[in-house]
Write a protein that holds these residues in place. Structure first.
Motif, PDB file in Angstrom:
ATOM      1  N   MET A 288       0.815  -1.130  -0.053  1.00 45.46           N
ATOM      2  CA  MET A 288      -0.099  -0.171  -0.095  1.00 45.46           C
ATOM      3  C   MET A 288       0.977   1.293  -0.045  1.00 45.46           C
ATOM      4  O   MET A 288       0.701   2.029  -0.770  1.00 45.46           O
ATOM      5  CB  MET A 288      -1.041  -0.092   1.283  1.00 45.46           C
TER       6      MET A 288
ATOM      7  N   GLY B   9      -5.543   3.630   0.777  1.00 46.80           N
ATOM      8  CA  GLY B   9      -4.905   3.430   2.108  1.00 46.80           C
ATOM      9  C   GLY B   9      -5.270   4.318   2.942  1.00 46.80           C
ATOM     10  O   GLY B   9      -4.409   5.110   3.851  1.00 46.80           O
TER      11      GLY B   9
ATOM     12  N   CYS C 224      -6.806   4.250   6.108  1.00 49.56           N
ATOM     13  CA  CYS C 224      -6.375   4.173   7.577  1.00 49.56           C
ATOM     14  C   CYS C 224      -5.178   4.006   7.801  1.00 49.56           C
ATOM     15  O   CYS C 224      -4.865   3.830   9.024  1.00 49.56           O
ATOM     16  CB  CYS C 224      -7.282   2.868   8.099  1.00 49.56           C
TER      17      CYS C 224
ATOM     18  N   GLY D  92      -2.792   1.950   6.898  1.00 49.08           N
ATOM     19  CA  GLY D  92      -2.056   0.496   7.029  1.00 49.08           C
ATOM     20  C   GLY D  92      -2.631  -0.107   8.543  1.00 49.08           C
ATOM     21  O   GLY D  92      -1.958  -1.203   8.580  1.00 49.08           O
TER      22      GLY D  92
ATOM     23  N   ALA E 199      -5.297  -1.917   8.696  1.00 51.27           N
ATOM     24  CA  ALA E 199      -6.219  -3.008   8.379  1.00 51.27           C
ATOM     25  C   ALA E 199      -7.671  -2.699   8.852  1.00 51.27           C
ATOM     26  O   ALA E 199      -8.505  -3.554   9.323  1.00 51.27           O
ATOM     27  CB  ALA E 199      -6.015  -4.460   8.863  1.00 51.27           C
ATOM     28  N   MET E 200      -8.165  -1.480   8.549  1.00 49.75           N
ATOM     29  CA  MET E 200      -9.339  -0.762   9.112  1.00 49.75           C
ATOM     30  C   MET E 200     -10.208  -0.160   8.171  1.00 49.75           C
ATOM     31  O   MET E 200     -11.180   0.573   8.501  1.00 49.75           O
ATOM     32  CB  MET E 200      -9.409   0.103  10.414  1.00 49.75           C
ATOM     33  N   CYS E 201      -9.782  -0.183   6.902  1.00 52.87           N
ATOM     34  CA  CYS E 201     -10.814   0.775   5.604  1.00 52.87           C
ATOM     35  C   CYS E 201     -10.983  -0.262   4.600  1.00 52.87           C
ATOM     36  O   CYS E 201     -11.744   0.162   3.919  1.00 52.87           O
ATOM     37  CB  CYS E 201      -9.893   2.013   5.624  1.00 52.87           C
ATOM     38  N   ALA E 202     -10.130  -1.052   4.144  1.00 47.09           N
ATOM     39  CA  ALA E 202     -10.342  -2.089   3.067  1.00 47.09           C
ATOM     40  C   ALA E 202      -9.989  -0.963   1.703  1.00 47.09           C
ATOM     41  O   ALA E 202     -10.407  -1.612   0.561  1.00 47.09           O
ATOM     42  CB  ALA E 202     -11.517  -2.720   3.142  1.00 47.09           C
TER      43      ALA E 202
ATOM     44  N   CYS F 227      -7.329  -0.275   0.247  1.00 48.21           N
ATOM     45  CA  CYS F 227      -6.049  -0.802  -0.326  1.00 48.21           C
ATOM     46  C   CYS F 227      -6.185  -2.315  -0.768  1.00 48.21           C
ATOM     47  O   CYS F 227      -5.342  -2.871  -1.074  1.00 48.21           O
ATOM     48  CB  CYS F 227      -4.780  -0.808   0.597  1.00 48.21           C
TER      49      CYS F 227
ATOM     50  N   CYS G 149      -1.772  -3.253   2.559  1.00 46.49           N
ATOM     51  CA  CYS G 149      -1.298  -2.714   3.609  1.00 46.49           C
ATOM     52  C   CYS G 149      -0.614  -4.027   4.588  1.00 46.49           C
ATOM     53  O   CYS G 149       0.129  -3.537   5.346  1.00 46.49           O
ATOM     54  CB  CYS G 149      -2.113  -1.769   4.318  1.00 46.49           C
TER      55      CYS G 149
HETATM   56  S1  FES Z   1      -4.837   0.987   4.217  1.00 45.88           S
HETATM   57 FE1  FES Z   1      -6.750   0.733   5.335  1.00 45.88          FE
HETATM   58  S2  FES Z   1      -6.997  -1.562   5.480  1.00 45.88           S
HETATM   59 FE2  FES Z   1      -5.289  -1.078   4.084  1.00 45.88          FE
END
Ligand code: FES
Length: 107
Positions: free
Chosen positions: A25, A38, A40, A42, A44-47, A49, A87
């Protein structure tokens, strides 16, 4: 330095030098690959990426983590067996030449 190849939905390829230890990411965002957001940062809270990695290359990647698995249920474009969060993938020589395909939508 490993090269990662990002492929837009229209087939446009972006070949990016991704420093060891950088997430895929971060490498995409730093090099202006617009198909990776990207939002959030990195965690793993937004999807946003979301990428698709050819299952043939799946053995080069780390196992899907629980947080990543759960977040992949929230992607804007369809989740497939090739879906990963970029990410959560870290550049290394093992990933040199990896092709990641970008989804139509991230939000
Ligand atoms: S940057 Fe948010 S889930 Fe990967």
């Amino acid at each position: 330095m490993p090269k990662i190849i990002y492929v837009d939905p229209d087939g446009t390829r972006h070949v990016v030098d991704a420093p060891d230890g950088t997430s895929l990411m971060q490498a995409a965002v730093a090099n202006g690959v617009e198909g990776v957001l990207g939002e959030c940062g990195g965690s793993a809270m937004c999807a946003t990426c979301h990428v698709y990695v050819d299952p043939a290359d799946g053995g080069r990647l780390p196992e899907l983590g629980a947080d990543e698995d759960e977040m992949l249920d929230s992607t804007a474009s369809p989740r497939t067996t090739a879906s990963r969060l970029s990410c959560q993938l870290t550049a290394s020589e093992d990933l040199d030449g990896l092709v990641v395909r970008l989804p139509e939508e991230q939000i």
